[in-house]
Design an enzyme around this catalytic site. Structure first.
Site, PDB file in Angstrom:
ATOM      1  N   HIS A 113       4.847  -3.202  -7.770  1.00 22.17           N
ATOM      2  CA  HIS A 113       4.006  -2.911  -6.700  1.00 22.17           C
ATOM      3  C   HIS A 113       2.853  -3.073  -6.949  1.00 22.17           C
ATOM      4  O   HIS A 113       1.873  -3.054  -6.042  1.00 22.17           O
ATOM      5  CB  HIS A 113       4.610  -1.630  -6.160  1.00 22.17           C
ATOM      6  N   ASP A 168       3.586  -6.947  -3.212  1.00 18.25           N
ATOM      7  CA  ASP A 168       3.578  -6.020  -1.931  1.00 18.25           C
ATOM      8  C   ASP A 168       5.096  -6.379  -1.570  1.00 18.25           C
ATOM      9  O   ASP A 168       5.850  -7.146  -1.768  1.00 18.25           O
ATOM     10  CB  ASP A 168       2.630  -6.256  -0.963  1.00 18.25           C
TER      11      ASP A 168
END
Length: 463
Positions: free
Chosen positions: A435, A439
């Site tokens: 992450h 995304d």
């Protein structure tokens, strides 16, 4: 009598050193041509070093668990031919001259390009046409040594102060690890922290520096204690590598996982239809793995920002699509051979590559280069009856796909005449991604794109 210098051979473009794990021949033993003299280990791959000459082993230069650099003299063999020394010396000299010329060519800048400062980047991202890198001090370091130094925050000035024990006072991995251990031990004593063994984890695929340190004993002894009901089983070398790599990955990446359910009925029916004819024609069984690899490679071409790695604040976008496939070994350990340029192979090529790598992985016949350079990994947890999972990212990659078991389930089928219930072949896809740079939108769209390629499989496809 002449003496032949047995050198540690080059075992891959990105392999600069290896650990001696077992000597098959001892001083005084007679050796025939192609006899195995010793076994060495690089990452998770063990390799045998044969003798190119006939003679008698007279000296070993490295003990078991010690680390040798590629090109080091590891043993001396006494031969009957006086020409062996001459031939080998000439060969070494030619290789040395060739390396120097190659190095000189690399250092000549193109006249139309301005001079640029060479960035200090991890070894995994360097083009290792030469095994060593020179610094402004005139000293040279292997990419592995420079990578460890960067991991530990050591600059070149501090690196230049370390006393080297390698050829021409070169700093070896052991020299650097010993220096780091002493430095950290000093810091811990001032801070009054608990005295723990310092471990250096690598961002290279499947690699742990800590495991290969000679000071760490490797034991397979099973010890009982207490009332005798419990056993202490020492991890084998590969399990230590896996453990260190998994901890390193969790500490490096911010793991997030997305899930998609896919209807792969057309795909299953197509495989059932073609598998017998394919095996007769190609002599290979077609499994679901090459099909998954193809779908992933197509999705990566659609969304190349999943095919990246991270270097500090830099995002490195990979040109090649190299798919690793997690493979369970008979020992219970795991290894990840890599299909290089998977997007350039057709289904026959992918099937042959998958079957070959998996077969040789299970009998420990992979080459070191075949488990390196991956840019994305697939793990087939469905082979163990699991429906889904949350796999750990294989560093330095940023995503890994787990494919679950394919099961028949009742599902809603949309038709031009309305919805209906039917028995379909369904499976879950689980994508773990980093992450920091991927995304939720990209991660979710990517795993959905893989599912789309599987669901839209052409049931009339010819191979």
């Amino acid at each position: 009598m002449a003496q032949y210098k047995l050198l540690l051979p080059k075992m891959g473009e990105s392999v600069a050193e290896a650990t001696v794990i077992r000597w098959e021949k001892n001083p005084g033993d007679n050796i025939e041509i192609d006899d195995i003299v010793l076994e060495v280990a690089t990452d998770k791959v063990d390799s045998e070093v044969p003798s190119p000459v006939k003679g008698k082993l007279v000296q070993q230069f490295f003990a078991e668990n010690e680390i040798a650099q590629v090109g080091d003299v590891i043993a001396m063999i006494e031969t009957e031919s006086q020409m062996d020394d001459v031939v080998q010396e000439e060969k070494i000299e030619v290789e040395h001259i060739t390396e120097e010329l190659s190095s000189m060519q690399e250092e000549i800048p193109a006249p139309e390009e301005p001079e640029e400062e060479i960035p200090f980047v991890p070894a995994t991202e360097e083009k290792e046409d030469s095994s060593f890198q020179y610094t402004e001090s005139g000293r040279f370091y292997s990419p592995l040594v420079k990578s460890i130094a960067q991991e530990e925050g050591l600059d070149l000035a501090e690196l230049d102060k370390i006393q080297g024990t390698g050829a021409e006072n070169r700093v070896t991995k052991n020299d650097l690890l010993n220096y780091i251990a002493e430095k950290n031990q000093t810091q811990r004593s001032y801070q009054k922290e608990s005295n723990q063994t310092h471990k250096v984890d690598s961002s290279k695929e499947g690699f742990s520096y800590h495991d290969e340190m000679p000071s760490q004993p490797k034991s397979t002894q099973t010890v009982t204690y207490g009332n005798g009901n419990d056993e202490i089983i020492e991890m084998d070398r590969m399990r230590k590598l896996i453990a260190d790599h998994m901890i390193s990955s969790k500490q490096t990446s911010a793991h997030v996982c997305s899930f998609v359910e896919a209807d792969v009925t057309n795909l299953v029916q197509w495989r059932n239809k073609v598998k017998d004819a394919f095996e007769r024609r190609e002599g290979e069984k077609i499994t679901f793995t090459p099909i998954f690899v193809e779908a992933v490679a197509k999705a990566i071409k659609d969304m190349p920002m999943i095919n990246i790695s991270v270097n500090g604040s830099q995002i490195i976008k990979k040109k090649d699509i190299n798919i690793g496939m997690a493979t369970a070994l008979p020992s219970g350990n795991l290894i990840v051979p890599v299909i290089k340029n998977a997007d350039q192979l057709n289904m026959v090529g992918l099937t042959k590559a998958v079957n070959d790598l998996a077969a040789r992985a299970r009998i420990n016949k992979l080459q070191p280069d075949e488990i390196q350079g991956g840019t994305f990994t697939i793990t087939n947890i469905g082979g163990f009856g699991n429906i889904m999972g949350t796999p750990i990212i294989n560093q330095p990659q940023v995503a890994i796909l787990a494919v679950g078991v394919i099961k028949k389930k009742p599902a809603v089928i949309e038709t031009q005449h309305g919805d209906m219930i039917g028995i379909r072949h369904m499976m879950y896809l689980s994508l773990s991604y980093d992450h920091r740079v991927v995304d939720g939108a990209l991660g979710g769209m990517f795993v959905r794109k893989v599912a789309d390629y599987l669901e839209q499989w052409d049931s009339n496809r010819e191979i």
